[in-house]
Design a protein around this motif. Structure first.
Motif, PDB file in Angstrom:
ATOM      1  N   GLN A 244       0.832  -1.202   0.000  1.00  0.00           N
ATOM      2  CA  GLN A 244       0.000   0.000   0.000  1.00  0.00           C
ATOM      3  C   GLN A 244       0.874   1.263   0.000  1.00  0.00           C
ATOM      4  O   GLN A 244       0.544   2.258  -0.665  1.00  0.00           O
ATOM      5  CB  GLN A 244      -0.919   0.009   1.216  1.00  0.00           C
ATOM      6  CG  GLN A 244      -1.940   1.144   1.237  1.00  0.00           C
ATOM      7  CD  GLN A 244      -2.990   0.968   0.163  1.00  0.00           C
ATOM      8  OE1 GLN A 244      -3.766   0.017   0.206  1.00  0.00           O
ATOM      9  NE2 GLN A 244      -3.003   1.868  -0.820  1.00  0.00           N
ATOM     10  N   ASP A 404      -6.439 -12.025  -7.431  1.00  0.00           N
ATOM     11  CA  ASP A 404      -7.568 -11.095  -7.448  1.00  0.00           C
ATOM     12  C   ASP A 404      -7.517 -10.115  -6.279  1.00  0.00           C
ATOM     13  O   ASP A 404      -7.754  -8.910  -6.454  1.00  0.00           O
ATOM     14  CB  ASP A 404      -8.895 -11.867  -7.410  1.00  0.00           C
ATOM     15  CG  ASP A 404      -9.178 -12.618  -8.708  1.00  0.00           C
ATOM     16  OD1 ASP A 404      -8.504 -12.330  -9.714  1.00  0.00           O
ATOM     17  OD2 ASP A 404     -10.060 -13.495  -8.697  1.00  0.00           O
ATOM     18  N   SER A 405      -7.232 -10.621  -5.091  1.00  0.00           N
ATOM     19  CA  SER A 405      -7.223  -9.759  -3.908  1.00  0.00           C
ATOM     20  C   SER A 405      -6.081  -8.748  -3.955  1.00  0.00           C
ATOM     21  O   SER A 405      -6.263  -7.571  -3.615  1.00  0.00           O
ATOM     22  CB  SER A 405      -7.114 -10.599  -2.627  1.00  0.00           C
ATOM     23  OG  SER A 405      -8.333 -11.251  -2.352  1.00  0.00           O
ATOM     24  N   ALA A 408      -6.958  -6.137  -6.318  1.00  0.00           N
ATOM     25  CA  ALA A 408      -7.927  -5.203  -5.737  1.00  0.00           C
ATOM     26  C   ALA A 408      -7.227  -4.208  -4.811  1.00  0.00           C
ATOM     27  O   ALA A 408      -7.588  -3.026  -4.770  1.00  0.00           O
ATOM     28  CB  ALA A 408      -9.001  -5.974  -4.970  1.00  0.00           C
ATOM     29  N   ALA A 411      -5.608  -1.698  -6.960  1.00  0.00           N
ATOM     30  CA  ALA A 411      -6.621  -0.833  -7.584  1.00  0.00           C
ATOM     31  C   ALA A 411      -7.318   0.066  -6.574  1.00  0.00           C
ATOM     32  O   ALA A 411      -8.080   0.964  -6.951  1.00  0.00           O
ATOM     33  CB  ALA A 411      -7.654  -1.689  -8.307  1.00  0.00           C
ATOM     34  N   GLY A 412      -7.097  -0.195  -5.273  1.00  0.00           N
ATOM     35  CA  GLY A 412      -7.671   0.655  -4.243  1.00  0.00           C
ATOM     36  C   GLY A 412      -9.002   0.211  -3.693  1.00  0.00           C
ATOM     37  O   GLY A 412      -9.664   0.965  -2.974  1.00  0.00           O
ATOM     38  N   SER A 413      -9.422  -1.021  -3.989  1.00  0.00           N
ATOM     39  CA  SER A 413     -10.734  -1.478  -3.534  1.00  0.00           C
ATOM     40  C   SER A 413     -10.677  -2.492  -2.393  1.00  0.00           C
ATOM     41  O   SER A 413     -11.713  -2.950  -1.919  1.00  0.00           O
ATOM     42  CB  SER A 413     -11.516  -2.074  -4.715  1.00  0.00           C
ATOM     43  OG  SER A 413     -10.830  -3.172  -5.283  1.00  0.00           O
ATOM     44  N   LYS A 414      -9.470  -2.867  -1.936  1.00  0.00           N
ATOM     45  CA  LYS A 414      -9.330  -3.750  -0.784  1.00  0.00           C
ATOM     46  C   LYS A 414      -8.201  -3.248   0.099  1.00  0.00           C
ATOM     47  O   LYS A 414      -7.190  -2.726  -0.396  1.00  0.00           O
ATOM     48  CB  LYS A 414      -9.035  -5.197  -1.220  1.00  0.00           C
ATOM     49  CG  LYS A 414     -10.271  -6.064  -1.387  1.00  0.00           C
ATOM     50  CD  LYS A 414      -9.920  -7.533  -1.552  1.00  0.00           C
ATOM     51  CE  LYS A 414     -11.200  -8.369  -1.657  1.00  0.00           C
ATOM     52  NZ  LYS A 414     -10.913  -9.805  -1.854  1.00  0.00           N
ATOM     53  N   SER A 415      -8.365  -3.446   1.409  1.00  0.00           N
ATOM     54  CA  SER A 415      -7.327  -3.071   2.367  1.00  0.00           C
ATOM     55  C   SER A 415      -6.385  -4.252   2.561  1.00  0.00           C
ATOM     56  O   SER A 415      -6.717  -5.397   2.215  1.00  0.00           O
ATOM     57  CB  SER A 415      -7.958  -2.700   3.701  1.00  0.00           C
ATOM     58  OG  SER A 415      -8.503  -3.864   4.322  1.00  0.00           O
ATOM     59  N   GLN A 418      -8.174  -6.936   4.450  1.00  0.00           N
ATOM     60  CA  GLN A 418      -9.170  -7.639   3.638  1.00  0.00           C
ATOM     61  C   GLN A 418      -8.523  -8.629   2.690  1.00  0.00           C
ATOM     62  O   GLN A 418      -9.089  -9.695   2.415  1.00  0.00           O
ATOM     63  CB  GLN A 418     -10.003  -6.617   2.864  1.00  0.00           C
ATOM     64  CG  GLN A 418     -10.964  -5.827   3.734  1.00  0.00           C
ATOM     65  CD  GLN A 418     -11.634  -4.692   2.982  1.00  0.00           C
ATOM     66  OE1 GLN A 418     -11.042  -4.083   2.083  1.00  0.00           O
ATOM     67  NE2 GLN A 418     -12.888  -4.402   3.345  1.00  0.00           N
TER      68      GLN A 418
END
Length: 431
Positions: A244, A404-405, A408, A411-415, A418
């Motif tokens: 991140q 996939d995770s 994500a 791409a900014g859609s999962k922490s 998560q």
């Protein structure tokens, strides 16, 4: 590699998602021995060599094998990485595999073996397999039996543009994660795109999380987490947090989420055309950079994934794998003969010289002349730990969830939390 049982439901679901009809696959493998009325045997060979020069070199090798074996014809099916994985998933669900097929070993090969679809090659290849490099054979050994023959071995690392590093004032390749992030900042300050990424295909992004997990938790922790069905430990969350940190610097090329790997505007071409300073990729990177783009020549360099300060892993622990070939159950002798031909010293020398492959036959090592390939080989020989690609080491559904995770997260859609929870959830469902 753990003990992931075959999930036919998972294979069928993935096949439907890939849009691959079972009727389109009916001509592959099965009980046919590929024989014809004139005594000619046709063997079908599926591989992922779609870029030059490898594509042409492999086609020529097939012709050479045919010339040496007049009663054998080789039918080549060459598919891009993602398309290959999707179609092989569908073929596995259908119960029919090609005579000879590309494999990375690990959990995916184990599922094919558990389903009775992949041939036990222990006895059929003993006369030549024993002479291959042990580390290259490791991913294809299951319960001490041989189910694949390697043709390549390598690792993932950073390929970088020396001229762009110099322009940005980055004197040496970074050896720690903090220094790596600092190099990214210096490149951005000079309006140089630090990294190219094929966000559309997801597996290239997985490399970052996998390596960061190895550096924080240690190489052996990734397999242990899979066996324990638990990726929620602090080191794996920290790996996501470190990734991140990188993502927050916006280091990737414009439009990276829609970029492929080997297309003319994809990850390899972006680096090969000098439009980004680095990519995290395997030993095949220089060849694809030159095929998809112009290639960097003497400006291209290589360095291992940096160490993470305070982590349990070390910079000498390697993430990667090689390529191998497996056979469908009941494949004709001609397919075994082809594996022997492909694993010969003469073929290996040709692969090393023409495609920059790393040798699996010890006698072919002297054929390496490229300094970057020598650097990769040196890193491998000095490795203190090794982890196979996660989307191959793990059961297919788990490997796909990792891809996939992590995609994500990028791409900014999962922490980071998560990501760890999602992978754990699928691991518990699949084992």
């Amino acid at each position: 590699m753990g003990d992931p049982g075959l999930s036919r439901r998972g294979f069928l679901a993935a096949s439907a998602a890939a849009g691959v009809g079972m009727t389109a696959l009916s001509g592959c493998g099965g009980d046919s021995d590929g024989g014809s009325s004139d005594g000619t045997t046709t063997i079908e060979w599926w591989n992922i060599s779609t870029t030059e020069p490898t594509k042409g070199v492999w086609a020529a090798l097939a012709k050479k094998f045919e010339a040496q074996n007049p009663k054998v014809k080789v039918k080549i099916v060459q598919l891009e990485n993602d398309a290959y994985k999707s179609k092989m998933t569908a073929l596995t669900a259908s119960g029919k595999l090609p005579d000879i097929f590309h494999t990375w070993g690990g959990g995916v090969l184990k599922q094919q073996v558990d389903a009775g679809l992949a041939e036990d090659l222990t006895d059929r290849t003993k006369d030549f397999a024993e002479g291959l490099l042990p580390v290259a054979k490791e991913p294809y050994l299951l319960d001490e039996k041989v189910y694949g023959i390697p043709f390549d071995i390598g690792m993932i690392g950073f390929w970088y543009n020396k001229a762009l590093f110099k322009e940005a004032g980055v004197a040496e390749p970074p050896t720690t994660w903090a220094d790596f992030l600092d190099a990214v900042r210096k490149l951005k300050a000079k309006d140089i795109t630090p990294l190219a990424l094929a966000g559309k295909e997801k597996w290239p992004g997985m490399y970052y999380w996998a390596y960061l997990s190895m550096r924080t938790a240690g190489a052996s922790a990734l397999q242990k987490a899979y066996d324990d069905q638990d990726f929620t430990g602090d080191p794996f969350v920290q790996a996501g947090q470190h990734l991140q940190e990188l993502v927050d610097l916006q280091p990737f090329q414009k439009g990276f989420l829609g970029a492929a790997y080997s297309s003319p505007t994809g990850q390899a071409a972006t680096v090969g055309n000098g439009k980004a300073a680095m990519e995290l990729m395997g030993q095949w990177a220089p060849v694809v950079q030159a095929d998809a783009g112009k290639g960097l020549g003497d400006d291209l360099g290589f360095f291992p994934f940096p160490a993470v300060e305070g982590g349990k892993g070390t910079i000498t622990e390697v993430f990667g794998g090689g390529g191998g070939h497996a056979l469908r159950t009941g494949a004709p002798q001609a397919a075994v003969d082809f594996l022997k031909f492909f694993a010969s010293e003469a073929t290996d020398v040709e692969l090393v010289k023409k495609t920059s492959a790393l040798p699996v036959v010890p006698a072919a090592e002297s054929a390496i002349t490229d300094p970057n390939i020598k650097a990769v080989q040196a890193q491998l020989k000095a490795a203190t730990g090794f982890q196979l690609y996660l989307d191959q080491a793990y059961a297919p559904a788990v490997g796909q969830e990792v891809n996939d995770s992590v995609g994500a997260l990028i791409a900014g859609s999962k922490s980071p939390q998560q990501v760890a929870e999602s992978i754990t959830k699928i691991a518990k469902e699949e084992q």
